[in-house]
Design an enzyme around this catalytic site. Structure first.
Site, PDB file in Angstrom:
ATOM      1  N   LYS A  19       0.821  -1.221   0.000  1.00  0.00           N
ATOM      2  CA  LYS A  19       0.000   0.000   0.000  1.00  0.00           C
ATOM      3  C   LYS A  19       0.851   1.266   0.000  1.00  0.00           C
ATOM      4  O   LYS A  19       0.450   2.277  -0.562  1.00  0.00           O
ATOM      5  CB  LYS A  19      -1.039  -0.006   1.122  1.00  0.00           C
ATOM      6  CG  LYS A  19      -0.488  -0.074   2.507  1.00  0.00           C
ATOM      7  CD  LYS A  19      -1.621  -0.225   3.511  1.00  0.00           C
ATOM      8  CE  LYS A  19      -1.138  -0.628   4.868  1.00  0.00           C
ATOM      9  NZ  LYS A  19       0.050   0.011   5.426  1.00  0.00           N
TER      10      LYS A  19
ATOM     11  N   ARG B 127      -4.943   2.458  12.794  1.00  0.00           N
ATOM     12  CA  ARG B 127      -4.661   1.037  12.994  1.00  0.00           C
ATOM     13  C   ARG B 127      -5.498   0.460  14.134  1.00  0.00           C
ATOM     14  O   ARG B 127      -5.452  -0.743  14.377  1.00  0.00           O
ATOM     15  CB  ARG B 127      -3.188   0.850  13.317  1.00  0.00           C
ATOM     16  CG  ARG B 127      -2.312   0.526  12.102  1.00  0.00           C
ATOM     17  CD  ARG B 127      -0.887   0.479  12.585  1.00  0.00           C
ATOM     18  NE  ARG B 127       0.007  -0.308  11.822  1.00  0.00           N
ATOM     19  CZ  ARG B 127       0.867   0.189  10.924  1.00  0.00           C
ATOM     20  NH1 ARG B 127       0.845   1.455  10.614  1.00  0.00           N
ATOM     21  NH2 ARG B 127       1.722  -0.596  10.332  1.00  0.00           N
TER      22      ARG B 127
ATOM     23  N   ARG C 186      12.488  -7.810   1.898  1.00  0.00           N
ATOM     24  CA  ARG C 186      12.599  -6.396   1.510  1.00  0.00           C
ATOM     25  C   ARG C 186      13.948  -5.811   1.961  1.00  0.00           C
ATOM     26  O   ARG C 186      14.438  -6.112   3.046  1.00  0.00           O
ATOM     27  CB  ARG C 186      11.457  -5.616   2.167  1.00  0.00           C
ATOM     28  CG  ARG C 186      11.464  -4.134   1.843  1.00  0.00           C
ATOM     29  CD  ARG C 186      10.135  -3.505   2.101  1.00  0.00           C
ATOM     30  NE  ARG C 186       9.821  -3.400   3.525  1.00  0.00           N
ATOM     31  CZ  ARG C 186       8.719  -2.815   3.981  1.00  0.00           C
ATOM     32  NH1 ARG C 186       7.808  -2.347   3.150  1.00  0.00           N
ATOM     33  NH2 ARG C 186       8.486  -2.743   5.274  1.00  0.00           N
TER      34      ARG C 186
ATOM     35  N   ARG D  88      15.336  -3.381   7.187  1.00  0.00           N
ATOM     36  CA  ARG D  88      14.759  -2.646   8.308  1.00  0.00           C
ATOM     37  C   ARG D  88      14.705  -3.584   9.498  1.00  0.00           C
ATOM     38  O   ARG D  88      14.365  -4.760   9.354  1.00  0.00           O
ATOM     39  CB  ARG D  88      13.317  -2.225   7.944  1.00  0.00           C
ATOM     40  CG  ARG D  88      13.188  -0.770   7.582  1.00  0.00           C
ATOM     41  CD  ARG D  88      11.834  -0.461   7.003  1.00  0.00           C
ATOM     42  NE  ARG D  88      10.717  -0.748   7.900  1.00  0.00           N
ATOM     43  CZ  ARG D  88       9.434  -0.514   7.595  1.00  0.00           C
ATOM     44  NH1 ARG D  88       9.127   0.025   6.417  1.00  0.00           N
ATOM     45  NH2 ARG D  88       8.472  -0.795   8.431  1.00  0.00           N
TER      46      ARG D  88
ATOM     47  N   ARG E 110       4.383  -8.298  13.943  1.00  0.00           N
ATOM     48  CA  ARG E 110       3.630  -7.164  13.379  1.00  0.00           C
ATOM     49  C   ARG E 110       2.296  -7.635  12.813  1.00  0.00           C
ATOM     50  O   ARG E 110       1.278  -6.955  12.949  1.00  0.00           O
ATOM     51  CB  ARG E 110       4.442  -6.470  12.267  1.00  0.00           C
ATOM     52  CG  ARG E 110       5.542  -5.581  12.803  1.00  0.00           C
ATOM     53  CD  ARG E 110       6.550  -5.241  11.732  1.00  0.00           C
ATOM     54  NE  ARG E 110       6.066  -4.295  10.749  1.00  0.00           N
ATOM     55  CZ  ARG E 110       6.643  -4.105   9.551  1.00  0.00           C
ATOM     56  NH1 ARG E 110       7.700  -4.813   9.212  1.00  0.00           N
ATOM     57  NH2 ARG E 110       6.157  -3.230   8.726  1.00  0.00           N
TER      58      ARG E 110
END
Ligand code: AMP
Length: 215
Positions: free
Chosen positions: A13, A88, A127, A160, A171
């Site tokens: 997103k 959230r 990633r 990250r 998460r």
């Protein structure tokens, strides 16, 4: 147009928000990016947020909502905005309704990016991000020409902290039920459109443009 992008981490997103916001000429406001910038600059906000980002937990609502309220009051949001990664929680969604009311504005659309969790785990743990310019890569699906080096600026590619597999799983756990509740919340308001975020980038982009009515 005032739009919220909803979805678990790794649904792409952020990438879609960046490109659509550019086309629409509105700011892309990503709460995760604001926190990361604050951490790297060592600001008060960064100090408050760091421990939560490192562990994949949510930053407390009062910190996050205060930050979003200030950001949405800025002039550049007048023509509209794409809010990515906020709300959230239901408390944040209610806070957003109040903020919009105070600003005399309305949230028009909420786009939910849907994708299976095993796909999200692979996307996030593969990633890599450029430590200099922030460009993103994926070790399998979008590798740089030279391993570990950014194609765009030659910077070093890093993972990250919160993209490590155990933190990714955490998460997803933290966000799963909350996202479901937000889906119901916005369905009741008649604002939700779901798009399938598991296909190729161009396909997702096409669905998204249809959903927001941009050519
Ligand atoms: P993201 O880049 O959206 O995956 O966000 C990275 C991290 O920033 C999250 O794991 C949270 O620690 C924090 N964060 C981002 N947005 C929010 C939010 N709306 N509420 C609480 N914490 C957030």
């Amino acid at each position: 147009m005032n739009i919220v992008f909803l979805g678990l981490p790794g649904t792409g997103k952020g990438t879609q928000a960046e490109s659509l916001a550019g086309e629409m000429g509105v700011p892309h406001i990503a709460t995760g990016d604001i926190f990361r910038q604050a951490i790297s600059r060592g600001t008060e906000l960064g100090k408050k947020a760091k421990q939560y980002l490192d562990s994949g937990e949510l930053v407390p609502d009062e910190v996050t909502c205060g930050m979003v309220k200030e950001r949405l009051a800025e002039q550049d949001t007048k023509p509209g905005f794409i809010l990515d990664g906020f709300p959230r929680t239901i408390a944040q969604a209610e806070a957003l309704d109040r903020i919009m009311q105070e600003l005399g504005r309305e949230l028009q659309k909420v786009i939910f990016f849907s994708a299976p969790e095993d796909v999200l785990i692979k996307r996030l743990s593969g990633r890599r991000v450029c430590s200099k310019c922030g460009a993103t890569y994926h070790v399998e699906h979008n590798p740089p020409a030279q391993r570990g080096i950014c194609d765009k600026c030659g910077g070093e590619l890093i993972q990250r902290e919160d993209d490590r597999e155990q933190t990714v799983i955490r998460r997803l756990e933290v966000n799963r039920d909350k996202t479901q509740k937000l889906i119901t919340y916005y369905q009741r308001q008649g604002k939700l459109t779901t798009i399938d975020a598991n296909g190729p980038l161009e396909e997702v982009q096409k669905q998204l443009k249809e959903a927001v009515g941009v050519q």
